[in-house]
Design an enzyme around this catalytic site. Sequence first.
Site, short mmCIF file in Angstrom:
data_model
loop_
_atom_site.label_atom_id
_atom_site.label_comp_id
_atom_site.label_asym_id
_atom_site.label_seq_id
_atom_site.Cartn_x
_atom_site.Cartn_y
_atom_site.Cartn_z
CE LYS A 153 -41.84 -61.01 9.65
NZ LYS A 153 -41.72 -60.66 11.08
NE ARG A 194 -28.61 -45.94 -1.50
CZ ARG A 194 -27.43 -45.97 -2.11
NH1 ARG A 194 -27.03 -47.09 -2.71
NH2 ARG A 194 -26.65 -44.92 -2.13
CG HIS A 220 -27.06 -40.21 -3.08
ND1 HIS A 220 -26.79 -40.17 -1.73
CD2 HIS A 220 -26.40 -41.30 -3.56
CE1 HIS A 220 -25.99 -41.17 -1.41
NE2 HIS A 220 -25.74 -41.88 -2.50
NE ARG A 239 -19.64 -46.37 -3.98
CZ ARG A 239 -19.25 -47.56 -4.48
NH1 ARG A 239 -17.97 -47.87 -4.46
NH2 ARG A 239 -20.10 -48.42 -4.99
CB THR A 240 -24.51 -44.62 0.75
OG1 THR A 240 -24.25 -44.13 -0.56
CG2 THR A 240 -25.31 -43.59 1.51
#
Length: 491
Positions: A102, A123, A151, A73-74
Site C-alpha cells: 500500500k 532483507r 550479508h 536459508r536466511t
Amino acid sequence: MASKKMASKALPATRHVVSINDLSDKDIETIFDTAQAYLKQLPDKHFSYRIGRSTDVGSNHILASLFYEPSTRTRLSFESAMIRLGGQIITSADPATSSAAKGESLADTVRVIANYADIIVIRHPRDGAARLAAEYSPIPVINGGDGSHEHPTQTLCDLFTLKQKNKRLKNLKVAISGDLRGSRTIHSFVYALARFGATIMPMPAKGMELPAHVDQRLREEFRCHMVSVPKGEGDNTSIDALYVTPEEPHQQTLFSGPEIDRDAGHDLEMLDKKVDALYVTRFQKERWAEKDQAYPRIDRKFLNEPKYSDASVMHPLPRVGELDVAFDSDKRAVYFEQAAYGVPIRMALISLLLGLKGKSLHRFAGGFEQDEQHLYVQPRHIGLHCSNSNCIVHDPMEVQYVRNKFHVVGSGEKTRLRCVYCEREIEHFVVASKKNKWYAADIPPLRRSTDHGLKDIILFANETDARAAGFHSRRAAADPPAARRAGGRAK
Ligand code: CP
C-alpha cells in the site's frame, strides 16, 4: 590521522548488525564460542554440525522476520534458531501481502514492528535499507541481506565453517569465484577475511570484479596489497591476488597461524601455496540488467587441479548451475554443512543481541576500537546525493524519512565521501561555504571543516550545481575583478 575512541561510548544502547564491520573481532569470537556451546549442549546424535534439540533461554522473546526479497536459508534458519531458543516468531515474507504493497515506508514499518517483537531480521532489495531500519528501530536489527551491499550473518556462517575446517583463518588462502560485484555475501566475506589476515584470490566472472569501493577499502582500511600472479592455462582465475598485512592490530589471535614475513619472501610462498577454500557464488541476476552472462562453472575437472586438492568448496547457496551437483559427494564439498551452521550461529547472535542468560552463554564484550568518523549530513533540498541509484536514500517511499549522509574517509588527495547507508563512495565533489557563498573544488576546506562538525559547508556534485545554487568560485571571489584592481592602482 583519525583519532581512536571507544565505540561503546558512542554506540546507542541497542546494538544492530548491519555490516560485518559492526562486529569487533572479539564479538565474532564470542559469537563463535556461543554457537559452539549450543552445538555441544543441544546436539544432533548423527551430525556434529546440526542443532538437534531446543532450550528455553529465549522464551518470552519474539523474532520478527521482515523479508522484502525471497529467501530460504536466511529466513528459515533465523526462525529455526529463535524456536530452538524457546522463543516465538512472526513473519512478513512477502511484501505483496504486507502494507508495503500500500506504500508504507520501511521507517514506519520497523517502528510498528518494534512493538510486536524484540528483534528484527530484515532483507531488502535496496542497498542500505538495513541501516535505515536500524536508525528507526528501538530494538536490534539484523541485516539479512540488503541489495548488493552486505550479508553479514552469511559471513559469520562462512567464517565459522572455515574455522571448523581449518582451526584458524590466519594465513589461509581463499579463492572467491563468480559474481563478485553483485554478491552481497562476497562483500561482507572479503572484509572479514581481510580483517583476519587471510589471502584472498579473486576469480571474477568477466565484468563482475569486486566493486571499486570494496577494492579500495580492502587496500586502504584493511591494508591489503595486490600481488600479480600468472593466469593458468584453462584456468578461470584472474591475474591478481590480494594479500593482507598480518601485523595489523585489528587481527586477533582467534584465527592465528604462521605470520607472513614479506621480507623473507613469504608473499611468493603464498603464490605457490595450495588453496584452502574455494568460495563459489551464483550470478546475481536480480542485480543486473543483463539476464544471461557467460559464467564460470565449477566441476570435478576444474577441482582436479592440484592447487584445489585440499580446498573446502563453499557456496552460500542457492546454486543455479555454477557448481556441479556431481561434486556433492566429494569430501571437499562443505556447502550443506555451511548452511546448517546457520542455526547455531544465528542462535548465538540472537542470544547475544538480546542479552539472553543461560548456561555457557557469553555476552558481547561491549565496545571495541574503531576510527572516529566525520559525519556530513546534507541539507534536504540542496547539494549532492548518493551516487548509487539503488541506495535506500533514493527509494520514493523513504525519501521523506532519510537524508543523504556521508562519512568523510581517507585523507589528502584520497579524501572521499562514503554513504552512511550503502557505503558507496564519491571521489569528486566541490565544497561550498554557507556563510561566504563560495565553493572550491579542492579538498582543504573540507578537511578544515571536519574540525568544526562539517556544519558550515554544503557539498555539491560539481561546480555547475554549486553555481546553480547561487555559489561563486572561491578563486573568483578572492580575486577582485581586473577593472577594480586597475582602478586601485590608479589611485
Ligand atoms: N545464503 C542465503 O542468503 O540464502 P537465502 O537467499 O536462501 O536466504
